[in-house]
Design a protein around this motif. Structure first.
Motif: not given
Lengths: 148, 468
Positions: A77-88
Motif C-alpha cells: 500500500e502506498l497511500a501511507n508510504v510517506f509515513d512508513r518510509r519517510g517518518g513524516g
C-alpha cells in the motif's frame, strides 16, 4: 408471490424505486462535493503533485500496488508510504524514494520484481510530492497501522 | 430460432470464449508470479499480466452481453434485428480494437503506449480496469452506441416485453456510466469518487439488470413457465438490486476521502445487496420445479441454476462478509477483496454468459433440443470442474486474506508484520490457489471440447425424423 402484489406494482417499484434511489445518490454526491475540500486539502495540489499523479498513471503503478486500498494486492500500500518510509519528513522520504526507484529490479531470487522505470530526479520528486499529498487526505483513519 | 438475424450472436459468443481462455492463461501467469517473483517477469511484468487478465474479462463479458442481446431481443420483440449488418460491422470493430489494445499492453511499455496514443491530450489511462488508451475508450463508446441503437430500434418496432425493457435499461446504463471513464481530475479523491461510477454502477448496478433479464429469458425457454410469473419476479429482483446497490456504492467510499456518513449509508445499503441475489436463487429453483416441459437441453438449465447459486455466494455472501465498515476497516484491499472479486465475477457474469451460450449455441447450430447426450455430459463435467475449482480458488484466497489481516492489519504498528514478509508467509496458500487455477483451466478446456462432441447415429436419425 402473493396475487395481491401484481406485476404492475412490481414494475412501479422497479422504475420508481430505481429513480428515487438514484436521485438520493445524486443528492448525497452534491453534499459530498461540498464537504470534500475540507478533507482532501486540494489547496495543496501543486503542479508537482499533478505531474506526480500523471507519472503514477503513466507507469500503471496501480497494476501492482494499492493506493488507499484500491488497486492490485501484489505490492505494498502506498497511500501511507510517506509515513512508513519517510517518518513524516519530506526530505527523508524523497531521498528514500530516489534510492529505492534506482535499485529496481532487485536481484533477490524469487522476490516479486518491481520494474525499472528510469525516472529522472525531477520525476522522482514529483511522484514523492503526489504520495505526500495523498498521505494527508482525511480517509477516516485508514489503514489500521503503518504497514498498510 | 425464430429469426434469421439472431444468428449474428454466434461470432460474439465464439470470440468471447476465445478471450476467456486468454484471461485464464494470464491469471495463471500472475498466480505463479505471486509465489515465484522471477517467472516471466522481464517479458510480462505483473502489472501487465494483471491488466491483460482484467481487461480480457471485461471485454469478453461485453462480447457475451452483446451476443446475448442480439440473440434474445429479436425473439422477445418478435421481429428481425433492426440491422444485422451493423451488428456484424461492430463485431469486427470491437474485436480489432480489443486485440490491438491487448497487443499494445504486451508489446510496448505502458508509458510508451500512453505516449503513442496521445494520452496527454485527454489523460484517462493508468487507473484500475480503465487502463485502455483513450482512443480505445472512444472506440468502446462508438461500439456501444451502435449496439444500443440497434437493440433499441428492434425493441421500438417490436414487442416491449419486461425482459426487453429491463435489458435495455441495463444496456443504456452500461453505456452512460462508461462515460465517467473520461473524467480524470487531478484531485485523486474526485478521480476515485467518480471512477466508482463506472466500476460499481456497472457490476453492482446495471450489469445486474442484464444478468436478471438474460436469466429470465433462459428460464422461460427451458421451463415453459408462464411469462407473467417470471416477469414479476424479474421486476422485484432488479428493483431490489438497484435500491440496495446504488447507495450501496457507499461501501467503496469508506476510506478514500468522502465523509463519515458514508460509513453508515454504505454499510446499511450494501448489507441489503445479497437480498436480490438470494431471491434469484429462490426464483430459479421455483420455476425449474414448476416447469411445464422437459427441455432436451438439460445442461442449459443447470447453468441457469448454477448462475443463481454462484452469484449469490460470490456477490452476496462473500460481499457481505466484508461490507460492514468496522469489518472493512481491516479487510479493505486485502486478499479477501480478491476472493470476493473472483467468485462474484465468475458466479454472476461469466456464468450468465455461459448460460446463454449453453442455451443458444445449440439452437444456432441446428439443434433446437440441445447438444447430443455425450456433449452435454462433457459440458456438465466442465460445469462442475469450473464451479468447484473457482470455489476452491475463492476459499484459498479467503484463507490468505484472513491470515494476512491477522499478521499485518490487526497488530499495532511496530508489532505488525510488513506487507512483503506477510506475503512470504502466505505462499503455501497461493500455491493451492494456483493448482486450483490449473484445474479451472482443465475445466475450461473440457467445456470448449464439448462443442466438438458430435451426435451418435441414433441421435442423428431422430433429429432428421423430427425435421421431416
Amino acid at each position: 408471490m402473493a396475487d395481491r402484489f401484481t406485476k404492475g406494482m412490481a414494475r412501479n417499484v422497479y422504475y420508481g424505486g430505481g429513480v428515487f434511489v438514484f436521485l438520493l445518490l445524486v443528492g448525497l454526491t452534491f453534499d459530498t462535493m461540498l464537504e470534500l475540500p475540507k478533507r482532501d486539502h486540494r489547496e495543496n495540489i501543486t503542479q508537482s503533485v499533478a505531474n506526480g499523479k500523471h507519472l503514477w498513471e503513466k507507469n500503471n503503478c496501480v497494476g501492482c500496488h494499492s493506493l488507499m486500498g484500491e488497486g492490485a494486492y501484489f505490492a505494498p500500500e502506498l497511500a501511507n508510504v510517506f509515513d512508513r518510509r519517510g517518518g513524516g519528513d519530506e526530505q527523508v522520504f524523497k531521498g528514500f524514494l530516489g534510492a529505492w526507484m534506482a535499485m529496481q529490479p532487485m536481484s533477490v531470487p524469487d522476490r516479486r520484481k518491481m520494474p525499472q522505470f528510469n525516472l529522472t530526479d525531477k520525476e522522482v520528486e514529483e511522484l514523492a510530492d503526489f504520495l505526500i499529498w495523498t498521505s494527508r487526505i482525511n480517509d477516516n483513519d485508514w489503514p489500521p497501522n503503518i504497514e498498510g | 430460432m425464430k429469426f434469421e438475424s439472431q444468428k449474428v450472436a454466434k461470432p460474439y459468443f465464439i470470440f468471447a470464449l476465445v478471450l476467456f481462455v486468454g484471461q485464464i492463461l494470464f491469471g495463471l501467469i500472475m498466480g505463479l508470479q505471486y509465489v515465484s517473483g522471477d517467472f516471466l517477469t522481464t517479458y510480462i511484468p505483473f502489472n501487465v499480466a494483471r491488466m491483460v487478465h482484467t481487461n480480457l474479462l471485461i471485454v469478453w463479458l461485453l462480447f457475451g452481453f452483446m451476443g446475448a442481446s442480439y440473440y434474445l431481443v429479436p425473439e422477445e420483440s418478435d421481429t428481425e434485428l433492426h440491422s444485422p449488418w451493423l451488428a456484424k460491422l461492430s463485431f469486427w470493430v470491437f474485436a480489432a480494437a480489443g486485440v490491438a489494445t491487448i497487443l499494445g499492453y504486451l508489446l510496448v511499455p505502458y508509458a510508451r503506449l500512453a505516449e503513442i496514443t496521445y494520452n496527454d491530450l485527454l489523460p484517462t489511462m493508468g487507473r484500475e480496469f480503465l487502463e485502455q488508451p483513450t482512443i480505445t475508450k472512444i472506440g468502446i463508446v462508438v461500439v456501444c452506441l451502435a449496439f444500443v441503437y440497434n437493440i433499441g430500434m428492434t425493441v421500438l418496432k417490436g414487442r416491449k416485453t419486461v425482459i426487453n425493457m429491463v435489458l435495455i435499461t441495463g444496456l443504456i446504463g452500461l453505456s452512460v456510466f462508461f462515460l465517467f471513464s473520461f473524467y480524470n481530475p487531478i484531485n485523486l479523491v474526485l478521480d476515485k469518487y467518480f471512477w466508482w461510477w463506472v466500476v460499481h454502477l456497472w457490476v453492482e448496478g446495471v450489469w445486474e439488470l442484464i444478468l436478471g433479464a438474460v436469466l429470465a429469458f433462459v428460464l422461460i425457454k427451458v421451463t415453459g413457465v408462464d411469462r407473467e410469473i417470471i416477469e414479476k419476479w424479474l421486476y422485484v429482483i432488479v428493483a431490489l438490486a438497484l435500491i440496495s446497490g446504488l447507495v450501496g456504492m457507499g461501501h467503496h467510499y469508506f476510506w478514500i476521502g468522502p465523509g463519515e456518513y458514508w460509513l453508515w449509508l454504505g454499510s446499511i445499503f450494501s448489507a441489503l445487496e445479497p437480498v436480490p441475489f438470494f431471491m434469484m436463487v429462490v426464483f430459479a429453483f421455483k420455476v425449474v420445479k414448476e416447469r411445464r416441459h422437459e427441455h432436451g437441453n438439460a445442461i442449459a438449465t443447470t447453468w441457469a441454476l448454477g448462475t443463481a447459486v454462484m452469484a449469490f455466494l460470490g456477490a452476496g455472501v462473500w460481499g457481505f462478509l466484508h461490507t460492514l465498515a468496522p469489518v472493512n476497516y481491516y479487510t479493505h484491499g486485502s486478499q479477501l477483496t480478491a476472493a470476493h472479486g473472483h467468485l462474484a465475477f465468475f458466479g454472476a457474469y461469466a456464468m450468465i454468459v455461459m448460460t446463454i451460450i449453453s442455451y443458444a449455441m445449440p439452437i444456432m447450430r441446428g439443434r433446437p433440443q440441445g447438444n447430443p447426450i455425450a456433449a452435454q455430459r462433457l459440458e456438465r463435467f466442465a460445469f462442475w470442474a469450473m464451479c468447484l475449482s473457482m470455489l476452491g480458488v475463492t476459499l484459498a484466497l479467503t484463507v490468505a486474506g484472513a491470515w494476512q489481516i491477522a499478521l499485518q492489519r490487526l497488530p499495532e504498528s511496530g508489532e505488525a508484520l510488513g506487507f512483503m514478509a506477510t506475503q512470504d508467509k502466505l505462499a503455501p496458500v497461493f500455491w493451492v490457489r494456483e493448482i486450483l487455477g490449473v484445474v479451472f483451466l482443465l475445466g475450461l478446456v473440457a467445456y470448449l471440447s464439448s462443442f466438438f462432441v458430435g451426435a451418435t447415429e441414433s441421435e442423428v436419425d431422430s433429429l432428421e425424423a423430427a425435421a421431416v
